[in-house]
Scaffold this active site. Structure first.
Site, PDB file in Angstrom:
ATOM      1  N   SER A   1       9.876  -1.251  -5.014  1.00 46.64           N
ATOM      2  CA  SER A   1       8.462  -1.584  -4.864  1.00 46.64           C
ATOM      3  C   SER A   1       7.673  -0.279  -4.865  1.00 46.64           C
ATOM      4  O   SER A   1       8.192   0.775  -4.461  1.00 46.64           O
ATOM      5  CB  SER A   1       8.226  -2.305  -3.543  1.00 46.64           C
ATOM      6  OG  SER A   1       6.845  -2.357  -3.232  1.00 46.64           O
TER       7      SER A   1
ATOM      8  N   TYR B   1       8.906  -2.299   5.673  1.00 46.10           N
ATOM      9  CA  TYR B   1       9.047  -2.827   4.313  1.00 46.10           C
ATOM     10  C   TYR B   1       9.106  -1.667   3.307  1.00 46.10           C
ATOM     11  O   TYR B   1      10.025  -1.580   2.484  1.00 46.10           O
ATOM     12  CB  TYR B   1       7.896  -3.778   3.968  1.00 46.10           C
ATOM     13  CG  TYR B   1       7.961  -4.227   2.529  1.00 46.10           C
ATOM     14  CD1 TYR B   1       9.007  -5.036   2.091  1.00 46.10           C
ATOM     15  CD2 TYR B   1       7.019  -3.800   1.587  1.00 46.10           C
ATOM     16  CE1 TYR B   1       9.102  -5.420   0.754  1.00 46.10           C
ATOM     17  CE2 TYR B   1       7.111  -4.176   0.257  1.00 46.10           C
ATOM     18  CZ  TYR B   1       8.152  -4.984  -0.152  1.00 46.10           C
ATOM     19  OH  TYR B   1       8.266  -5.347  -1.476  1.00 46.10           O
TER      20      TYR B   1
HETATM   21  C1  8X3 Z   1       5.200  -5.511  -3.419  1.00 43.25           C
HETATM   22  C2  8X3 Z   1       4.072  -4.594  -3.661  1.00 43.25           C
HETATM   23  O1  8X3 Z   1       2.019  -3.459  -2.737  1.00 43.25           O
HETATM   24  O2  8X3 Z   1       2.547  -5.636  -1.856  1.00 43.25           O
HETATM   25  O3  8X3 Z   1       6.343  -4.832  -3.038  1.00 43.25           O
HETATM   26  O4  8X3 Z   1       3.876  -3.743  -1.237  1.00 43.25           O
HETATM   27  S1  8X3 Z   1       3.108  -4.358  -2.305  1.00 43.25           S
END
Ligand code: 8X3
Length: 250
Positions: A135, A148
Site C-alpha cells: 500500500s 496499518y
Molecule cells: C490503501 C490505501 O491510502 O487508504 O492501502 O491507506 S490508503
C-alpha cells in the site's frame, strides 16, 4: 496453463483479480473466509476456478488445505498475497490494540506463512511469481495509519528481501502499492461497519478501482519472464503526497 493462488478472493481486489486472470486464461485458486461469496464466484467463473475456504491467519488449517489440493491445481506458479485489512483510523494513543493485532496477524503473518509454504515448490521448479499487495501507506505516513502503514512497510521490505534471496533464480517478486481505491469493502472494514463514514472517504473523488488493480496485475503476470517489476505504486490522479505540514497552533 499456469495456476494462480489469490488470497482474499471473496471481495474487492481479490475478486476482481480472480475474474481478470480467469479471463486471461489462467487456472485460479481463490482463497477466502467467506464460503458463500466464493461459491457464487465459482458459479460465475467455471471449472478453471477452485474456491478454497480458509483464513490466512489459521496456520494449521491453511497447511492441511494446501496439502490436499485437487489434481490440476497442485502446482502453484503465481501467488498473489492479497488478503489484508485496515482497522481503525484513531491515533496510536487511542487505537484499539486488538485491531493492531488483527492487522499484524493478517497482513504480515498470514502473508509470511503462505509465502514460506508455497515458495519452496517454486524454487524446486525454478519458476514462479509472488505478487504482494502492499500500500502507499507503507511509504507515506498519514494520521491514523500507524500499524496499518507499518504492516505495509513490512510487506514492502519483505518483498525486496525476497528478491535478494531469490537472486539467480527465475522467480519474480512484485510489491503492488495502491493508493485511494473505492468500490471495495476496505473502508467499511476500517470503520468497523460505519458505512456512512466509509462512503464519505470516496465522496466527490475519482478514486482508483479494484478493476484498475486487477488490470495492473494482469499486465504484471503477462510481462516477459526475464523482466521483474520490483514495485509499482498507483494513486488516483486526485491523490498526491502534498508536502510537509507545519502546525501554527503549537
Ligand atoms: C490503501 C490505501 O491510502 O487508504 O492501502 O491507506 S490508503
Amino acid at each position: 496453463m499456469n495456476t494462480v493462488l489469490v488470497t482474499g478472493a471473496s471481495a474487492g481486489f481479490g475478486e476482481a483479480i480472480c475474474r481478470k486472470l480467469i479471463a486471461d486464461g489462467y487456472k485460479v485458486i481463490g482463497a477466502a473466509r467467506r464460503e458463500d461469496k466464493l461459491k457464487s464466484l465459482a458459479t460465475e467463473l467455471g471449472d478453471n476456478f477452485l474456491p478454497l475456504q480458509f483464513d490466512v491467519t489459521q496456520k494449521d488449517a491453511v497447511d492441511n488445505i494446501l496439502a490436499t489440493l485437487p489434481i490440476g491445481f497442485q502446482q502453484i506458479d503465481i501467488l498473489i498475497n492479497n488478503a489484508g485489512l485496515a482497522l481503525g483510523i484513531e491515533p496510536a494513543y487511542e487505537a484499539d490494540y486488538t485491531d493492531w493485532e488483527t492487522m499484524v496477524q493478517t497482513n504480515i503473518i498470514g502473508m509470511m506463512h503462505l509465502t514460506r509454504t508455497i515458495l519452496p515448490g517454486m524454487v524446486e521448479r525454478n519458476f514462479g511469481y509472488i505478487i504482494n499487495l502492499g500500500s502507499i501507506a507503507g511509504t507515506y505516513p498519514y494520521r491514523g495509519g500507524n500499524v496499518y502503514g507499518a504492516t505495509k512497510a513490512f510487506v514492502k521490505q519483505f518483498s525486496a528481501n525476497l528478491r535478494t534471496d531469490l537472486f539467480g533464480k527465475k522467480i519474480r517478486v512484485t510489491n503492488v502499492e495502491p493508493g485511494l481505491c473505492g468500490g471495495t469493502e476496505f473502508s467499511n472494514v476500517r470503520f468497523h461497519g460505519d458505512n456512512a463514514k466509509a462512503n464519505d472517504v470516496y465522496k466527490n473523488v475519482q478514486y482508483i478501482t479494484a478493476e484498475d488493480i486487477a488490470n495492473t496485475i494482469s499486465w504484471l503476470v503477462n510481462t516477459p519472464p526475464h523482466m521483474n517489476v520490483n514495485s509499482i505504486e498507483i494513486m488516483p490522479i486526485a491523490q498526491a503526497p502534498a508536502g510537509l505540514n507545519v502546525s501554527k497552533e503549537m
